[in-house]
Design a protein around this motif. Sequence first.
Motif, PDB file in Angstrom:
ATOM      1  N   SER A  50      95.729  41.764  22.818  1.00 23.71           N
ATOM      2  CA  SER A  50      94.426  41.154  23.058  1.00 23.71           C
ATOM      3  C   SER A  50      93.852  41.586  24.393  1.00 23.71           C
ATOM      4  CB  SER A  50      94.526  39.623  23.013  1.00 23.71           C
ATOM      5  OG  SER A  50      95.020  39.125  24.244  1.00 23.71           O
ATOM      6  N   GLU A  51      92.544  41.447  24.496  1.00 20.00           N
ATOM      7  CA  GLU A  51      91.840  41.849  25.705  1.00 20.00           C
ATOM      8  C   GLU A  51      92.275  41.042  26.925  1.00 20.00           C
ATOM      9  OE1 GLU A  51      89.059  42.381  22.134  1.00 20.00           O
ATOM     10  OE2 GLU A  51      90.318  40.761  22.867  1.00 20.00           O
ATOM     11  N   ILE A  52      92.777  39.846  26.725  1.00 19.78           N
ATOM     12  CA  ILE A  52      93.136  38.968  27.835  1.00 19.78           C
ATOM     13  C   ILE A  52      94.646  38.960  28.087  1.00 19.78           C
ATOM     14  CG2 ILE A  52      92.976  36.616  28.750  1.00 19.78           C
ATOM     15  CD1 ILE A  52      90.246  38.008  28.241  1.00 19.78           C
ATOM     16  N   ASN A  53      95.442  38.763  27.043  1.00 17.06           N
ATOM     17  CA  ASN A  53      96.882  38.517  27.204  1.00 17.06           C
ATOM     18  C   ASN A  53      97.798  39.653  26.773  1.00 17.06           C
ATOM     19  OD1 ASN A  53      96.421  35.840  28.155  1.00 17.06           O
ATOM     20  ND2 ASN A  53      95.982  35.254  26.035  1.00 17.06           N
ATOM     21  N   GLY A  54      97.263  40.729  26.248  1.00  9.20           N
ATOM     22  CA  GLY A  54      98.117  41.804  25.761  1.00  9.20           C
ATOM     23  C   GLY A  54      98.847  41.408  24.483  1.00  9.20           C
ATOM     24  N   ASN A  63      94.232  50.313  39.002  1.00 10.01           N
ATOM     25  CA  ASN A  63      94.165  49.402  37.865  1.00 10.01           C
ATOM     26  C   ASN A  63      95.399  49.595  36.986  1.00 10.01           C
ATOM     27  OD1 ASN A  63      93.217  47.584  35.992  1.00 10.01           O
ATOM     28  ND2 ASN A  63      91.685  48.945  35.131  1.00 10.01           N
ATOM     29  N   SER A  64      95.914  48.502  36.434  1.00 12.80           N
ATOM     30  CA  SER A  64      97.124  48.605  35.604  1.00 12.80           C
ATOM     31  C   SER A  64      96.839  48.418  34.122  1.00 12.80           C
ATOM     32  CB  SER A  64      98.154  47.565  36.064  1.00 12.80           C
ATOM     33  OG  SER A  64      97.675  46.267  35.803  1.00 12.80           O
ATOM     34  N   SER A  65      95.575  48.440  33.734  1.00 12.99           N
ATOM     35  CA  SER A  65      95.266  48.323  32.308  1.00 12.99           C
ATOM     36  C   SER A  65      93.988  49.074  31.997  1.00 12.99           C
ATOM     37  CB  SER A  65      95.133  46.849  31.900  1.00 12.99           C
ATOM     38  OG  SER A  65      93.976  46.282  32.480  1.00 12.99           O
ATOM     39  N   ASP A 125      96.593  42.252  17.826  1.00 12.30           N
ATOM     40  CA  ASP A 125      97.093  40.924  18.189  1.00 12.30           C
ATOM     41  C   ASP A 125      96.019  40.128  18.927  1.00 12.30           C
ATOM     42  OD1 ASP A 125      98.575  38.708  18.962  1.00 12.30           O
ATOM     43  OD2 ASP A 125      99.952  39.815  20.261  1.00 12.30           O
ATOM     44  N   HIS A 126      95.325  39.277  18.183  1.00  6.24           N
ATOM     45  CA  HIS A 126      94.309  38.382  18.745  1.00  6.24           C
ATOM     46  C   HIS A 126      93.220  39.132  19.508  1.00  6.24           C
ATOM     47  CE1 HIS A 126      97.585  35.596  17.792  1.00  6.24           C
ATOM     48  NE2 HIS A 126      96.614  34.704  17.624  1.00  6.24           N
ATOM     49  N   ILE A 127      92.701  40.198  18.901  1.00  5.79           N
ATOM     50  CA  ILE A 127      91.566  40.927  19.467  1.00  5.79           C
ATOM     51  C   ILE A 127      90.297  40.298  18.898  1.00  5.79           C
ATOM     52  CG2 ILE A 127      90.382  43.164  19.519  1.00  5.79           C
ATOM     53  CD1 ILE A 127      93.166  44.470  19.628  1.00  5.79           C
ATOM     54  N   TYR A 128      89.445  39.796  19.787  1.00  2.00           N
ATOM     55  CA  TYR A 128      88.276  39.030  19.358  1.00  2.00           C
ATOM     56  C   TYR A 128      86.936  39.635  19.761  1.00  2.00           C
ATOM     57  CZ  TYR A 128      91.379  35.208  18.037  1.00  2.00           C
ATOM     58  OH  TYR A 128      92.349  34.446  17.435  1.00  2.00           O
ATOM     59  N   PHE A 129      86.885  40.524  20.735  1.00  4.68           N
ATOM     60  CA  PHE A 129      85.591  41.049  21.181  1.00  4.68           C
ATOM     61  C   PHE A 129      85.036  41.948  20.085  1.00  4.68           C
ATOM     62  CE2 PHE A 129      86.754  40.891  26.018  1.00  4.68           C
ATOM     63  CZ  PHE A 129      86.965  39.533  25.917  1.00  4.68           C
ATOM     64  N   GLN A 130      83.838  41.618  19.621  1.00  2.00           N
ATOM     65  CA  GLN A 130      83.286  42.322  18.466  1.00  2.00           C
ATOM     66  C   GLN A 130      83.031  43.805  18.725  1.00  2.00           C
ATOM     67  OE1 GLN A 130      80.121  39.520  17.649  1.00  2.00           O
ATOM     68  NE2 GLN A 130      81.220  38.836  15.832  1.00  2.00           N
ATOM     69  N   GLN A 131      82.665  44.159  19.958  1.00  2.00           N
ATOM     70  CA  GLN A 131      82.473  45.575  20.258  1.00  2.00           C
ATOM     71  C   GLN A 131      83.802  46.322  20.116  1.00  2.00           C
ATOM     72  OE1 GLN A 131      81.605  43.019  22.187  1.00  2.00           O
ATOM     73  NE2 GLN A 131      79.513  43.238  22.921  1.00  2.00           N
ATOM     74  N   ASN A 132      84.888  45.702  20.548  1.00  2.00           N
ATOM     75  CA  ASN A 132      86.202  46.336  20.400  1.00  2.00           C
ATOM     76  C   ASN A 132      86.599  46.444  18.935  1.00  2.00           C
ATOM     77  OD1 ASN A 132      86.529  46.724  23.145  1.00  2.00           O
ATOM     78  ND2 ASN A 132      87.716  44.856  23.442  1.00  2.00           N
TER      79      ASN A 132
END
Length: 165
Positions: free
Chosen positions: A121-125, A146-148, A22-29
């Motif tokens: 997603s890396e920002i919003n889940g 940490n919670s994530s 769901d809206h994952i944009y970081f290319q390394q990920n």
Amino acid sequence: MQLTHEENQFERKTFPITLVCDHIYFQQNIGSLFRISEAFGVENIIFYGKDIPLTPRKINKTSRSTHLHVAHNVIEDFTELQSFLLDNDFEIISLEIASNSKPLKEVTIPENKKIALLLGSEINGISDELLQLSHQIVHINMFGKNSSMNVVQAASIALYEITSF
């Protein structure tokens, strides 16, 4: 003595698992998700969102060419994704910390049913609209402050658990 890739005795198999990113944009990920998907025999990856950066040159470093071996496609529209998931009778499992999530070790995998594992997603889940489609929402118990954790680390843990059934 360490074995080479050709010498290992691992069983080759594919599981009826589709990762929905769901809206994952970081290319390394993205590259790492291909690599871990190939390692765990994931059948398919769906990248949900617009302008997903699937430029092979940029993801190849982390994917180690596994993007060439794992089926994948992009779905930009929620209605199209919803239809795909519901029409194909997936057991939809979201990996997210939510008010109604349960520990990953309590996930139930129905027999003879395909799994859609939703990753946020890396920002919003994971978006609320996708969480509402879910049959199960699971989280990974963590014991630090940490919670994530990184989406690839979380996906790795979840795929290990799901493919162990």
